[in-house]
Design an enzyme around this catalytic site. Structure first.
Site, PDB file in Angstrom:
ATOM      1  N   LYS A 179       1.130  -1.451  -0.073  1.00  0.00           N
ATOM      2  CA  LYS A 179       0.426  -0.050   0.137  1.00  0.00           C
ATOM      3  C   LYS A 179       1.043   1.313  -0.114  1.00  0.00           C
ATOM      4  O   LYS A 179       1.937   1.366   0.362  1.00  0.00           O
ATOM      5  CB  LYS A 179      -0.915   0.332   1.134  1.00  0.00           C
ATOM      6  CG  LYS A 179      -0.381  -0.217   2.831  1.00  0.00           C
ATOM      7  CD  LYS A 179       0.015   1.476   3.063  1.00  0.00           C
ATOM      8  CE  LYS A 179       0.801   1.813   4.583  1.00  0.00           C
ATOM      9  NZ  LYS A 179       1.206   2.670   4.439  1.00  0.00           N
ATOM     10  N   LEU A 235       5.913   0.903   3.043  1.00  0.00           N
ATOM     11  CA  LEU A 235       4.594   0.022   1.594  1.00  0.00           C
ATOM     12  C   LEU A 235       3.259  -0.567   2.822  1.00  0.00           C
ATOM     13  O   LEU A 235       3.229  -1.774   1.722  1.00  0.00           O
ATOM     14  CB  LEU A 235       5.597  -0.228   0.917  1.00  0.00           C
ATOM     15  CG  LEU A 235       6.302   0.437   0.099  1.00  0.00           C
ATOM     16  CD1 LEU A 235       7.421  -0.032  -0.919  1.00  0.00           C
ATOM     17  CD2 LEU A 235       5.247   0.969  -0.405  1.00  0.00           C
ATOM     18  N   ASP A 281      -2.263  -1.306  10.036  1.00  0.00           N
ATOM     19  CA  ASP A 281      -2.227  -2.057   8.356  1.00  0.00           C
ATOM     20  C   ASP A 281      -3.012  -3.202   8.147  1.00  0.00           C
ATOM     21  O   ASP A 281      -3.252  -3.038   7.055  1.00  0.00           O
ATOM     22  CB  ASP A 281      -0.917  -1.630   8.190  1.00  0.00           C
ATOM     23  CG  ASP A 281       0.030  -0.234   8.278  1.00  0.00           C
ATOM     24  OD1 ASP A 281      -0.757   0.722   8.346  1.00  0.00           O
ATOM     25  OD2 ASP A 281       0.658  -0.339   7.795  1.00  0.00           O
TER      26      ASP A 281
HETATM   27  P1  ATP Z   1       4.393  -0.438   7.203  1.00  0.00           P
HETATM   28  O1  ATP Z   1       4.326   0.250   5.957  1.00  0.00           O
HETATM   29  O2  ATP Z   1       3.317  -1.116   8.266  1.00  0.00           O
HETATM   30  O3  ATP Z   1       5.060   0.417   8.624  1.00  0.00           O
HETATM   31  P2  ATP Z   1       6.922  -1.308   6.653  1.00  0.00           P
HETATM   32  O4  ATP Z   1       6.976  -1.326   5.297  1.00  0.00           O
HETATM   33  O5  ATP Z   1       7.665  -0.232   6.663  1.00  0.00           O
HETATM   34  O6  ATP Z   1       5.542  -1.709   7.594  1.00  0.00           O
HETATM   35  P3  ATP Z   1       7.587  -4.378   6.453  1.00  0.00           P
HETATM   36  O7  ATP Z   1       8.267  -4.744   5.489  1.00  0.00           O
HETATM   37  O8  ATP Z   1       6.471  -4.322   7.120  1.00  0.00           O
HETATM   38  O9  ATP Z   1       8.220  -2.260   7.086  1.00  0.00           O
HETATM   39  O10 ATP Z   1       9.338  -4.392   7.949  1.00  0.00           O
HETATM   40  C1  ATP Z   1       9.293  -3.592   9.087  1.00  0.00           C
HETATM   41  C2  ATP Z   1      10.548  -4.841  10.202  1.00  0.00           C
HETATM   42  O11 ATP Z   1       9.470  -5.836   9.636  1.00  0.00           O
HETATM   43  C3  ATP Z   1      11.592  -5.330   9.412  1.00  0.00           C
HETATM   44  O12 ATP Z   1      12.244  -4.918   9.487  1.00  0.00           O
HETATM   45  C4  ATP Z   1      11.514  -6.463   8.992  1.00  0.00           C
HETATM   46  O13 ATP Z   1      12.580  -7.150   9.708  1.00  0.00           O
HETATM   47  C5  ATP Z   1       9.918  -7.082  10.228  1.00  0.00           C
HETATM   48  N1  ATP Z   1       9.068  -8.152   9.872  1.00  0.00           N
HETATM   49  C6  ATP Z   1       8.450  -9.388  10.026  1.00  0.00           C
HETATM   50  N2  ATP Z   1       8.112  -9.631   9.179  1.00  0.00           N
HETATM   51  C7  ATP Z   1       7.958  -9.766   8.029  1.00  0.00           C
HETATM   52  C8  ATP Z   1       7.536  -9.991   7.123  1.00  0.00           C
HETATM   53  N3  ATP Z   1       6.557 -10.680   7.008  1.00  0.00           N
HETATM   54  N4  ATP Z   1       7.649  -9.067   5.864  1.00  0.00           N
HETATM   55  C9  ATP Z   1       8.863  -8.293   5.578  1.00  0.00           C
HETATM   56  N5  ATP Z   1       9.269  -7.962   6.740  1.00  0.00           N
HETATM   57  C10 ATP Z   1       9.201  -7.994   7.821  1.00  0.00           C
END
Ligand code: ATP
Length: 324
Positions: free
Chosen positions: A11, A104, A141
């Site tokens: 997203k 994302l 989210d």
């Molecule tokens: P959001 O936009 O919801 O804040 P994000 O895109 O910033 O999320 P994610 O890619 O979800 O961040 O990753 C955040 C942290 O979560 C990473 O540092 C990773 O180590 C951990 N993590 C745990 N499970 C997952 C997963 N299935 N996919 C990606 N990262 C994960």
């Protein structure tokens, strides 16, 4: 059915406003969330033992209990112990395309896919709102990622109001430095430190403020399918703390804004991904090429995608296979 393959889209935030504090330590938010075509694939297999196993092709993604997809499976096992012992555990393979720690919702959409997939795998017949309630236990989210599309999200992001009719595709370019991560807790904490004097304090005014988004300029532009106006009204309060602290993110933002064919640009979530809305798919490719030429750094990942009107989708219903 003993296995499922699911598509789990990322997203972006078309709007992110921080309007107050919450007693639970989170912020009161007003957001507009939008699914995009960039997606992970999640393959689920029933196991004959009561285990949860995770595999992932991305070195930064944990494969232990800290993976949000693991926690989603564990939550289902706890909530539906009879189904867990009848159908057995689950083997989860995450084929990562979505950049990690990028703003994302990569982890959240993986968790959403596991909830949807296990509901099918165990023949639970949960409704979308029951799945969203489970999702909210895992992260703010996750509920949005289940149905996806375009939605207003309030509360800590879990209260959803879909925006219909579905938005015609917007052409999106995404840019993220692989090695650059912004901690979401840091971004919100810093925002609180710097800007909490502007927070709305009383609950009636907070509710009125959250409600006002329904008649905001960006929502009107979305309902009128006006891409140029949507792009002009993009907003993200967290840019106020992330851009000064991360000059690379600011540079991407400025570079996107200077490209012909870009209607608007913004950071997604707590960053560090920056996206641009382009006039056409061809313009989006031209913007990607031009940014690549301006920053030939291999650490910079660029993607062209478009907005989509759905969240988790079943890609294939498999072959009755059981892994041991
Ligand atoms: P959001 O936009 O919801 O804040 P994000 O895109 O910033 O999320 P994610 O890619 O979800 O961040 O990753 C955040 C942290 O979560 C990473 O540092 C990773 O180590 C951990 N993590 C745990 N499970 C997952 C997963 N299935 N996919 C990606 N990262 C994960």
């Amino acid at each position: 059915m003993r296995s499922y393959s699911l598509i789990a889209p990322a997203k972006i935030n078309l709007d992110l406003e921080i309007i107050g504090d919450r007693p639970d330590g989170y912020h009161e938010l007003v957001m507009i969330l939008q699914s995009i075509g960039l997606a992970d694939q999640i393959d689920l297999y029933s196991l004959s033992t009561e285990n949860i196993r995770i595999h992932c092709n991305h070195p930064q993604v944990p494969t232990d209990k800290s993976n949000l997809a693991y926690r989603a499976a564990e939550l289902m096992a706890t909530k539906f112990p009879e189904a867990f012992s009848n159908y057995g555990g689950v083997d989860i393979t995450i084929k990562k395309q979505i950049p990690v720690a990028a703003g994302l919702a990569g982890g959240s959409t993986n968790a959403a896919a596991v909830l949807v997939g296990i509901d099918l795998l165990w023949n639970l017949g949960l409704t979308q709102s029951e799945l969203e309630e489970l999702g909210a236990i895992l992260g703010s989210d996750v509920p949005f990622c289940i149905a996806g599309g375009t939605a207003i999200a309030t509360g800590r992001g879990e209260k959803l109001s879909p925006l219909l009719p579905s938005l015609a595709p917007l052409h999106i370019v995404l840019a993220k430095y692989r090695s650059l991560e912004v901690s979401t807790p840091w971004a919100y904490k810093t925002y609180r430190q710097e800007f909490s004097s502007s927070y709305i304090r009383d609950s009636n005014s907070l509710a009125a403020r959250a409600n006002a988004v329904h008649s905001s300029a960006i929502v009107k532009a979305i309902l009128q399918q006006d891409a140029a106006e949507i792009a002009q009204k993009l907003h993200n309060d967290l840019e106020r703390v992330v851009l000064p602290a991360y000059p690379q993110v600011l540079q991407l933002r400025e570079l996107f804004a200077a490209q012909p064919g870009v209607l608007g640009t913004m950071m997604s979530g707590s960053g560090p991904t920056v996206f641009a809305i382009a006039k056409s798919p061809e313009q989006a490719e031209a913007v990607k090429l031009s940014v690549r030429q301006a920053i030939p750094d291999e650490d910079l990942e660029l993607f062209v995608t478009q907005t989509i009107t759905h969240g988790i989708q079943v890609a294939s219903t498999p072959k009755g296979e059981i892994k041991n």
